[in-house]
Design an enzyme around this catalytic site. Sequence first.
Site, short mmCIF file in Angstrom:
data_model
loop_
_atom_site.label_atom_id
_atom_site.label_comp_id
_atom_site.label_asym_id
_atom_site.label_seq_id
_atom_site.Cartn_x
_atom_site.Cartn_y
_atom_site.Cartn_z
CG ASP A 178 46.50 39.72 41.80
OD1 ASP A 178 46.38 38.58 41.31
OD2 ASP A 178 47.48 40.06 42.51
CG HIS B 91 40.84 26.87 42.75
ND1 HIS B 91 39.89 26.11 43.38
CD2 HIS B 91 40.16 27.82 42.06
CE1 HIS B 91 38.69 26.57 43.09
NE2 HIS B 91 38.83 27.61 42.28
CG LEU B 92 41.37 27.49 35.71
CD1 LEU B 92 42.62 26.89 35.09
CD2 LEU B 92 40.19 27.34 34.78
CG HIS B 93 44.07 31.63 39.52
ND1 HIS B 93 44.51 30.46 40.13
CD2 HIS B 93 45.18 32.32 39.19
CE1 HIS B 93 45.83 30.48 40.17
NE2 HIS B 93 46.27 31.59 39.60
#
Length: 325
Positions: free
Chosen positions: A195, A264-266
């Site tokens: 990240d 946006h899937l994370h």
Amino acid sequence: MATLTQEADCPPPKKQKFEEKPETCKNGIHESLVDLSSFQLEKVLHNNTNRKTVCLKGKFVSKQGEALVLLEKTAFAEENLKQDSDYFTKSSALEKVFHNDIYGNYNYFPKVNLNTIKATIIHPATEQHFLKYSPQKCRVVDETPEVYEKIVLPHLSSEQFNLKWLYNILEHKSEVERIIFEDPDVENGFILLPDLKWNGEVDTLYLLGIVHKRDIKSLRDLTAQHLPLLKNIQKKGIESIKSKYGLDGSQLRIYLHYQPSFYHLHVHFTYIQHEAPGILAERAHLLSNVISNIELLPNYYQKVTLPFVVRENDALFKKLQENVN
Ligand code: G7M
């Protein structure tokens, strides 16, 4: 009502319009920046004494556009604290403030390599970035499926943050060398990488699993058809972290945000001992809970009321209030 000051515990206000700005990169400073001597401070947006972070608004001399500079004192890395490490040598200096009987108070100046300050620089930064990193009053709202369909979904469809950085990762245009694991499968695949917030010390491990599929905005969209994807992220994410960093699955906090900042899937992977920003109950949903809920009820996330945190000055909050009244 909740008043939160840690930026990541409070979702950012939504961007006014989804703007693709390729020129952003051309005007950017990241190719050439080697120190902060050209930074001109305009305003301290936030000084978080708990997290030891400051968020600054300013400009870089002879560069167009405003900049956001986030400085963070980094955590101690246990690895550096071994005997004979740089902490315990003559190259460090102690300055006594006072002592009283057995109690002594000092300022300690270790070697410069142990004094890292993590700097996150956004340039050119938008007003939305400055709002995101400024302390603001927040509220918790209960989002029923009807409220999602009627208010939240239309709002975020028209006013969401730019996903360019994320597509750059999926398309191997940025952060390629930082990828820790990739499953390229278009249905169930994902990329696992550090990240933006992580400085690389295992004690504060923070990775992100970003799915290749581009049609899942958030937790709200997840159904039984996504179980293979979620289980794949869980299994391969844990395996990759075990082999690279030596941490077991039981030492990881694996979760999704609702609302996320980016639609946006994370999935977030953080070390359980590290109190990462954004892990509070009003925002984090453990992946294993998510999987279990969907196994119990395939359309659980289309049926359930999901609480989330919104800033008081966010247009979304106003729309939600109007709906209630
Ligand atoms: O779930 P939510 O949308 O709130 O989290 C998004 C996460 O993406 C945050 O933890 C950010 O720190 C991370 N992130 C944001 N940006 C712009 C980047 C980036 O450019 N690279 C990486 N690796 N992570 C990012």
